[in-house]
Write an enzyme that holds these catalytic residues in place. Structure first.
Site, PDB file in Angstrom:
ATOM      1  N   GLU A 289      24.281 -21.089  -3.358  1.00  0.00           N
ATOM      2  CA  GLU A 289      24.506 -20.541  -2.022  1.00  0.00           C
ATOM      3  C   GLU A 289      23.961 -21.575  -1.035  1.00  0.00           C
ATOM      4  O   GLU A 289      22.760 -21.719  -0.876  1.00  0.00           O
ATOM      5  CB  GLU A 289      23.752 -19.211  -1.869  1.00  0.00           C
TER       6      GLU A 289
ATOM      7  N   ASP B 197      20.712 -18.322  -5.691  1.00  0.00           N
ATOM      8  CA  ASP B 197      20.426 -17.714  -4.398  1.00  0.00           C
ATOM      9  C   ASP B 197      19.668 -18.703  -3.510  1.00  0.00           C
ATOM     10  O   ASP B 197      18.764 -19.400  -3.969  1.00  0.00           O
ATOM     11  CB  ASP B 197      19.549 -16.477  -4.662  1.00  0.00           C
TER      12      ASP B 197
HETATM   13  C1  GLC Z   1      20.770 -14.475  -0.315  1.00  0.00           C
HETATM   14  C2  GLC Z   1      21.441 -13.245  -0.881  1.00  0.00           C
HETATM   15  C3  GLC Z   1      21.023 -12.071  -0.055  1.00  0.00           C
HETATM   16  C4  GLC Z   1      19.529 -11.922  -0.153  1.00  0.00           C
HETATM   17  C5  GLC Z   1      18.819 -13.210   0.251  1.00  0.00           C
HETATM   18  C6  GLC Z   1      17.382 -13.195  -0.155  1.00  0.00           C
HETATM   19  O1  GLC Z   1      21.195 -14.770   0.962  1.00  0.00           O
HETATM   20  O2  GLC Z   1      22.823 -13.414  -0.938  1.00  0.00           O
HETATM   21  O3  GLC Z   1      21.665 -10.893  -0.441  1.00  0.00           O
HETATM   22  O4  GLC Z   1      19.101 -10.877   0.667  1.00  0.00           O
HETATM   23  O5  GLC Z   1      19.387 -14.324  -0.369  1.00  0.00           O
HETATM   24  O6  GLC Z   1      17.249 -13.317  -1.538  1.00  0.00           O
END
Ligand code: GLC
Length: 528
Positions: A267, A209
């Protein structure tokens, strides 16, 4: 640069949003045992691996992305034993299991953060997070001007043990998600423990994440505030993509390398291809999410550019491209394509079906979001049903992401469609999904699920899908056509308003029936 072949290089990952997948105990929220019960369905669909959004202990301020104990399962989802059962059942069906890992922040209920609040400014407990004195004569102004991604300031002022207004802590997301201080070695040591804990239990890897977060710029300077979207795609945003992040990824990789065959996918919301490529150098992440295809509009040149860019982004480091049309943070593709000028939900579905053929024709790793295989649209939820922290934090101006997180319809003709035994599901399910249940679509040869199954089967078995490169060839206006250089599969997409002639070759699959041998508008076809 060549790298050895790994299972994930052309794998199809399926993202399970556990709250919304399948509820085995009737509390209205999906759980691990529910996922295990549905593995037969996932095997039939043909996916290679699962990515589970967070199932670790959490007060659920951001539905699991606020982690209070990264090495235990939240009782809402089950137990560590339930995860063990899911892993072994999945492995026996040749499906790998990856978990979400949230290294940028913890929950404010994490024992570390509770200890930090109880301790004094300057203490080692506070040094695990990003505490600062406020600005202004009495420290009443936040330490800098950063906004939180979810709305409001990225700083929250605490009350010190003696009851006086005290320091501020940084939270790029909700106040319940304090950012960790990655300059503190304890933070990595603990993450390494978490990695090993799950890897030792047989987890096949992690989705990381906010993998472009973690490192913060020295001195935490003010930023130019131009926009503040959840999809952070501004490379000048000081809150993300700081160069120090790469040392962190190298440390994570060194642990991963003790476990051959496991994978990390980060991500990474970074636009610039050179900077994106840095994340997937051979000693950092195995894969980085590239969101360009999800961001592309229904426009042939936009889509072509997104494809080219995604391939280019990893080329310089010999990395593997990744493809995704949606996830739990973005509007579902049926709705996205269906709300562009002149479109309808029906047209949106046709386009989504076309795009899955584009996506599955491409070389690299594919990520599907649960429910996309059923052609689910976003749901317009009533205000009082909304749960995403974005809704409250934005002062009810942003509706947030709940619309793409509605539970999966499995069978029957009315909510909860076999998702649960209670109609009181955590997000309400619409009344008009009877035709979109897995059961209904399994039996329907023209359904989106059937299209997905056929496409995945072809991608796995046909030699035409070989090779890591594509070449574009001439296509009519508002259409695109490319070919896999190795196996010579052709994919044609018609984003124009008229049917177009197809090139010669055997039609393997099309997202809509051909009309007199022509590919209709809003459709795609594969040719051998
Ligand atoms: C990422 C996740 C999202 C979350 C954020 C904070 O973007 O995909 O769902 O709210 O991180 O952890």
């Amino acid at each position: 640069m060549t790298r050895s072949t790994q299972w994930w290089q052309d794998a199809i990952f399926y993202q399970v949003y556990p709250r919304s997948f399948s509820d085995s105990n009737g509390d209205g929220v999906g759980d691990l045992a529910g996922i295990t019960e549905r593995l037969g369905y996932l095997e039939l669909l043909g996916v290679d691996a699962l990515w589970l959004s967070p199932v670790t202990v959490s007060p659920m301020a951001d539905h699991g992305y606020d982690v209070a104990d990264p090495r235990d399962i939240d009782p809402l989802f089950g137990t560590v034993g339930d995860l063990d059962a899911l892993i072994s059942e999945a492995h026996s069906r040749d499906i790998r299991v990856t978990m979400d890992l949230v290294p940028n922040h913890t929950s404010n209920q994490h024992p570390w953060f509770r200890a930090a609040l109880a301790a004094a400014p300057g203490s080692p407990e506070r040094a695990r997070y990003i505490f600062r004195d406020g600005r202004g004569p009495d420290g009443a102004e936040p330490p800098n001007n950063w906004p939180s991604v979810f709305g409001g300031p990225a700083w929250h002022r605490v009350t010190e043990a003696d009851g006086t207004p005290g320091q501020w802590y940084l939270h790029l997301f909700a106040p319940e998600q304090p950012d960790l201080n990655w300059e503190n070695d304890e933070v990595f040591a603990d993450l390494a423990k978490t990695l090993r804990f799950w890897l030792d239990r047989g987890v096949d890897g992690f989705r990381i994440d906010v993998a472009h977060g973690m490192a913060k710029p020295a001195g935490l300077p003010d930023m130019d505030i131009t926009h503040n979207e959840l999809l952070i795609n501004d490379d000048d945003d000081l809150r993300f993509n700081n160069p120090g992040v790469h040392a962190i990824h190298r440390r994570i990789r060194s642990v991963m390398d003790e476990y051959p065959g496991r994978v990390t996918v980060g991500e990474v919301w970074v636009r610039d291809n050179e900077r994106f490529a840095e994340y997937v150098r051979p000693d950092e992440l195995h894969l980085g999410f590239n969101f360009r295809l999800a961001e592309a509009h229904w426009d042939a040149s936009d889509i072509q550019e997104a494809v080219d860019n995604s391939l280019l982004a990893v080329e310089s480091v010999g990395g593997v491209a990744t493809w995704t049309l949606s996830n739990h943070d973005v509007e579902r593709e049926v709705t996205r394509y269906g709300t562009e000028a002149g479109a309808s939900r029906e047209v949106g579905l046709r386009r989504a079906r076309a795009m899955i053929l584009v996506e599955l024709a491409l070389p690299g790793t594919v990520f599907l979001y649960n429910g996309s295989e059923l052609g689910l649209p976003n749901v317009d939820l009533p205000d009082d049903a909304l749960q995403d922290p974005v809704w409250e934090r934005s002062g009810h101006t942003e509706r947030g992401r709940d619309g793409c997180r509605v539970p999966i319809p499995w069978e029957g003709s009315a909510p909860p469609y076999g998702f649960s035994t209670t109609p009181d599901t955590w997000l309400p399910m619409p009344d008009d999904w009877a035709d979109l249940t897995a059961e209904a679509e399994l039996e329907d040869l023209d359904s989106t699920l059937t299209l997905y199954r056929e496409a995945i089967e072809l991608r796995k078995t046909r030699p035409e899908f070989a090779g890591a490169a594509i070449e574009w060839y001439g296509a009519p206006p508002e259409c695109l056509a490319f070919r896999r250089v190795g196996g010579r599969l052709s994919c044609v997409l018609n984003a124009s308003a008229e049917p177009v002639a197809l090139p010669g070759g055997e039609v393997l699959l099309s997202s809509a029936p051909l009309i007199d041998g022509k590919l209709p508008a809003d459709a795609a076809a594969w040719l051998a």
